[in-house]
Write a protein that holds these residues in place. Structure first.
Motif, PDB file in Angstrom:
ATOM      1  N   LYS A 120       0.836  -1.200   0.000  1.00 48.33           N
ATOM      2  CA  LYS A 120       0.000   0.000   0.000  1.00 48.33           C
ATOM      3  C   LYS A 120       0.875   1.257   0.000  1.00 48.33           C
ATOM      4  CE  LYS A 120      -4.052  -1.998   0.124  1.00 48.33           C
ATOM      5  NZ  LYS A 120      -3.628  -3.342  -0.307  1.00 48.33           N
TER       6      LYS A 120
ATOM      7  N   PHE B  68       4.134  -6.499   3.151  1.00 52.10           N
ATOM      8  CA  PHE B  68       4.314  -7.650   4.032  1.00 52.10           C
ATOM      9  C   PHE B  68       4.748  -8.833   3.189  1.00 52.10           C
ATOM     10  CE2 PHE B  68       0.096  -8.242   2.402  1.00 52.10           C
ATOM     11  CZ  PHE B  68      -0.138  -9.609   2.395  1.00 52.10           C
TER      12      PHE B  68
ATOM     13  N   TYR C 135       6.904  -7.435   8.050  1.00 51.24           N
ATOM     14  CA  TYR C 135       6.254  -6.197   7.617  1.00 51.24           C
ATOM     15  C   TYR C 135       7.338  -5.136   7.413  1.00 51.24           C
ATOM     16  CZ  TYR C 135       4.299  -1.546   8.570  1.00 51.24           C
ATOM     17  OH  TYR C 135       4.000  -0.213   8.527  1.00 51.24           O
TER      18      TYR C 135
ATOM     19  N   PRO D  79      -2.093 -15.075   4.185  1.00 49.31           N
ATOM     20  CA  PRO D  79      -2.712 -13.760   4.006  1.00 49.31           C
ATOM     21  C   PRO D  79      -2.583 -13.308   2.556  1.00 49.31           C
ATOM     22  CG  PRO D  79      -0.549 -13.509   4.957  1.00 49.31           C
ATOM     23  CD  PRO D  79      -0.807 -14.982   4.892  1.00 49.31           C
TER      24      PRO D  79
ATOM     25  N   ASP E 119      -3.827  -9.708   1.577  1.00 49.25           N
ATOM     26  CA  ASP E 119      -3.904  -8.259   1.436  1.00 49.25           C
ATOM     27  C   ASP E 119      -3.617  -7.623   2.795  1.00 49.25           C
ATOM     28  OD1 ASP E 119      -4.337  -5.747   0.342  1.00 49.25           O
ATOM     29  OD2 ASP E 119      -6.486  -6.015   0.015  1.00 49.25           O
ATOM     30  N   MET E 120      -3.351  -6.352   2.787  1.00 48.23           N
ATOM     31  CA  MET E 120      -3.170  -5.566   4.004  1.00 48.23           C
ATOM     32  C   MET E 120      -3.877  -4.231   3.814  1.00 48.23           C
ATOM     33  SD  MET E 120       0.749  -4.063   3.752  1.00 48.23           S
ATOM     34  CE  MET E 120       0.486  -3.004   5.188  1.00 48.23           C
TER      35      MET E 120
ATOM     36  N   SER F 276      -0.715   0.083  10.358  1.00 48.06           N
ATOM     37  CA  SER F 276      -0.800  -0.897   9.274  1.00 48.06           C
ATOM     38  C   SER F 276      -1.532  -2.116   9.829  1.00 48.06           C
ATOM     39  CB  SER F 276       0.591  -1.278   8.770  1.00 48.06           C
ATOM     40  OG  SER F 276       1.182  -0.191   8.084  1.00 48.06           O
ATOM     41  N   ILE F 277      -2.403  -2.709   9.022  1.00 46.82           N
ATOM     42  CA  ILE F 277      -3.274  -3.788   9.486  1.00 46.82           C
ATOM     43  C   ILE F 277      -2.945  -5.064   8.723  1.00 46.82           C
ATOM     44  CG2 ILE F 277      -5.656  -4.509   9.870  1.00 46.82           C
ATOM     45  CD1 ILE F 277      -6.451  -1.540   9.669  1.00 46.82           C
ATOM     46  N   LEU F 278      -2.484  -6.069   9.441  1.00 45.46           N
ATOM     47  CA  LEU F 278      -2.152  -7.380   8.900  1.00 45.46           C
ATOM     48  C   LEU F 278      -3.128  -8.392   9.492  1.00 45.46           C
ATOM     49  CD1 LEU F 278       1.666  -6.945   9.459  1.00 45.46           C
ATOM     50  CD2 LEU F 278       0.452  -6.601   7.314  1.00 45.46           C
ATOM     51  N   ASN F 279      -3.129  -9.614   8.957  1.00 44.76           N
ATOM     52  CA  ASN F 279      -4.131 -10.557   9.441  1.00 44.76           C
ATOM     53  C   ASN F 279      -3.606 -11.975   9.563  1.00 44.76           C
ATOM     54  OD1 ASN F 279      -4.971 -12.158   6.830  1.00 44.76           O
ATOM     55  ND2 ASN F 279      -4.941 -10.008   6.214  1.00 44.76           N
TER      56      ASN F 279
ATOM     57  N   PHE G 106      -6.473  -9.872  13.792  1.00 44.66           N
ATOM     58  CA  PHE G 106      -5.913  -8.717  13.100  1.00 44.66           C
ATOM     59  C   PHE G 106      -4.775  -8.137  13.925  1.00 44.66           C
ATOM     60  CE2 PHE G 106     -10.257  -9.015  11.547  1.00 44.66           C
ATOM     61  CZ  PHE G 106     -10.088  -8.852  10.179  1.00 44.66           C
TER      62      PHE G 106
ATOM     63  N   TRP H 131      -9.228  -5.857   0.933  1.00 46.58           N
ATOM     64  CA  TRP H 131      -9.793  -4.747   1.699  1.00 46.58           C
ATOM     65  C   TRP H 131     -10.042  -3.576   0.758  1.00 46.58           C
ATOM     66  CZ3 TRP H 131     -10.633  -7.311   5.889  1.00 46.58           C
ATOM     67  CH2 TRP H 131      -9.702  -8.245   6.348  1.00 46.58           C
TER      68      TRP H 131
END
Length: 509
Positions: A182, A193, A204, A227, A229-230, A237-240, A268, A293
């Motif tokens: 992103k 990531f 990351y 995973p 997408d982020m 920053s949002i990771l999963n 998350f 996302w």
């Protein structure tokens, strides 16, 4: 329409009735430049000034084993629009694997569905053994287009204007770069990531506007994950970590079979943009899998600070096989949105209480959404999604979601006509910046490619983002029928000029 053709690539691919080597997924192997596209309906709006880039899965050689639609070589298609005119060009992404197969004159790597050992040379990615094609995602960072592979390969660079191949990004770490990094255009930073089968299983990183890796930290996970997408906000920053991942027992035998793990929640990881592992805030949510996302942003209120995330929640991440597809029954289901049932969803992470709340935003099966890029990391109202043909990975229409009122506008394409991922392009205004900032969020266009199986042609199409129900307001003929694929992006010519000026000043410093 003046066409300049590039030297042909070597190909051994034979005609096939494979569902993802025929029809709208029939590969195109010629590379061309077209100085000006012929408009066949309407007019190209004069208030569009930028470049549309679309990545496609486009195999060159006969597969060694079973073909999966994500195995294809990367080909980037580009349309540059300015002054009411549009030009076109396309180029293969010259990854190391692409070049080695051109030298060998045949396929050297097996695909996603092939057993371990099919590849004739060591492979790449979290799966290992695969060909790094760069064929999944395409973005522009610091004036350079970056093509990335969903299983974590190199970040392959191209000039977004000429499509000249510029080799792999020097900042790429040894574990590779996943699709869907992103970019924050305000700071010039790129967040990315990667993931692998080895502890800590995820990393990351942050790349600065100068193209240097400035931050890189582990994101420790319980085991290998998948995973895709982020998301980013101004500060996070949002990771999963989701419950759909490889079966651990089969993985010990080098069998990569993804399954849903009952009883495992979705988690998350919210990490400050340049945070350390100990700074991660973990939030749990209902079990699902999410491919993409659409946006994330921060809000403050009397109940505490929240981070809001929006994307496509899968109601059935492990879909039933499409038995009518015969030998392709499992593969067809796993790429069919109507099988895994993806719907627009919202997650809220309360930074004060640590609680997660969720809500469904639409009951319609959709995916591959876009927002007005001026609203990235801000509270946004509109999302433009694609619909798909049941049983297939083919986009057959669009939906404009109004997340404030719940209203939906729909445009269905004619039978046999299929779309590409379609960025929302804000209308270029000659008025002052203050006036521009006050324009409507949906004031602009959707830019896309259409594949018409009825006429064996492809077109550039432009829709009014505020009224997609009326269909394309402009269509221009492409020089050949392109292959279907996955992701696309848009970059303003003005942004490329700002990036060029930054590089010039940096070199002079």
């Amino acid at each position: 329409m003046q066409i300049t053709r590039q030297p042909p690539v070597k190909t051994t691919l034979q005609p096939s009735n494979h569902p993802y080597l025929s029809g709208a997924w029939t590969p195109v192997h010629e590379e061309v430049d077209v100085d000006e596209l012929e408009v066949i309906e309407g007019e190209i709006p004069a208030d569009i000034d930028g470049i549309y880039l679309r990545n496609t899965e486009n195999p060159v050689h006969q597969p060694l084993g079973r073909h999966h639609p994500f195995d294809g070589d990367g080909m980037v298609h580009q349309v540059s629009i300015s002054g009411g005119k549009a030009s076109y060009r396309n180029r293969f992404i010259r990854t190391h694997c692409f070049n080695q197969e051109q030298i060998a004159g045949e396929a050297l790597w097996g695909g996603l569905m092939d057993p371990h050992g099919t590849s004739r040379r060591p492979g790449f990615g979290a799966h290992e053994g695969l060909k790094d094609t760069g064929s999944t995602d395409i973005i522009v960072h610091a004036g350079t287009a970056l093509a990335t592979f969903y299983q974590c390969g190199e970040a392959w660079q191209m000039d977004p204007v000429t499509l000249e191949n510029l080799g792999k990004a020097s900042w790429g770490p040894i574990d590779g770069v996943s699709a869907h990094p992103k970019v924050d255009e305000e700071t010039g930073e790129l967040m990315f990531f990667n993931y692998s089968k080895y502890a800590p299983f995820m990393h990351y990183g942050v790349v600065g506007r100068s193209g240097q890796l400035e931050h890189y930290v582990p994101i420790p996970l319980p085991g290998p994950r998948l995973p895709h997408d982020m998301a980013i906000t101004k500060n996070w920053s949002i990771l999963n970590d989701m419950p759909l991942f490889w079966d651990e027992n089969l993985l010990e035998r080098n069998i990569h079979a993804a399954r849903i793990h009952d009883g495992v929640p979705t988690r998350f990881a919210l990490i400050p943009r340049r945070g350390q592992p100990e700074d991660i805030r973990w939030f749990e949510a209902s079990p699902t899998y999410v491919l993409h996302w659409t946006n994330a942003y921060e809000v403050s209120g009397s109940e505490g600070d929240e981070v809001v995330l929006e994307g496509y929640y899968q109601d059935k991440p492990m879909p039933d096989p499409l038995e009518e597809a015969g030998e392709y029954s499992h593969m067809m289901a796993y790429v069919d949105e109507h099988s895994f049932q993806s719907r627009l969803h919202r997650w809220r992470f309360n930074l004060k209480t640590g609680e997660t709340t969720e809500e469904r935003l639409s009951d319609r099966i959709v995916e591959f959404g876009m927002i007005n890029p001026a609203y990235l990391m801000k509270k946004s109202r509109y999302i433009w999604s694609t619909t798909s043909k049941p049983g297939w990975f083919l986009f057959n229409g669009y939906v404009r979601h109004d997340t404030q009122t719940g209203e939906e506008q729909v445009h269905e394409l004619p039978d046999g006509v299929y779309a590409s991922e379609s960025p929302m392009v804000p209308r270029k205004s000659s008025s002052s910046e203050a006036v521009r900032q006050q324009s409507r969020e949906d004031d602009g266009y959707l830019v896309t490619f259409l594949i018409n199986e009825n006429t064996a042609t492809s077109e550039l199409a432009i829709l009014d983002a505020s009224d997609i129900a009326k269909g394309p307001i402009c269509r221009a003929a492409l020089p050949h029928k392109i292959s279907s694929g996955v992701h696309a992006t848009w970059v303003e010519h003005a942004q490329l000029s700002r990036d060029a000026e930054f590089r010039k000043n940096q070199q002079a410093a």
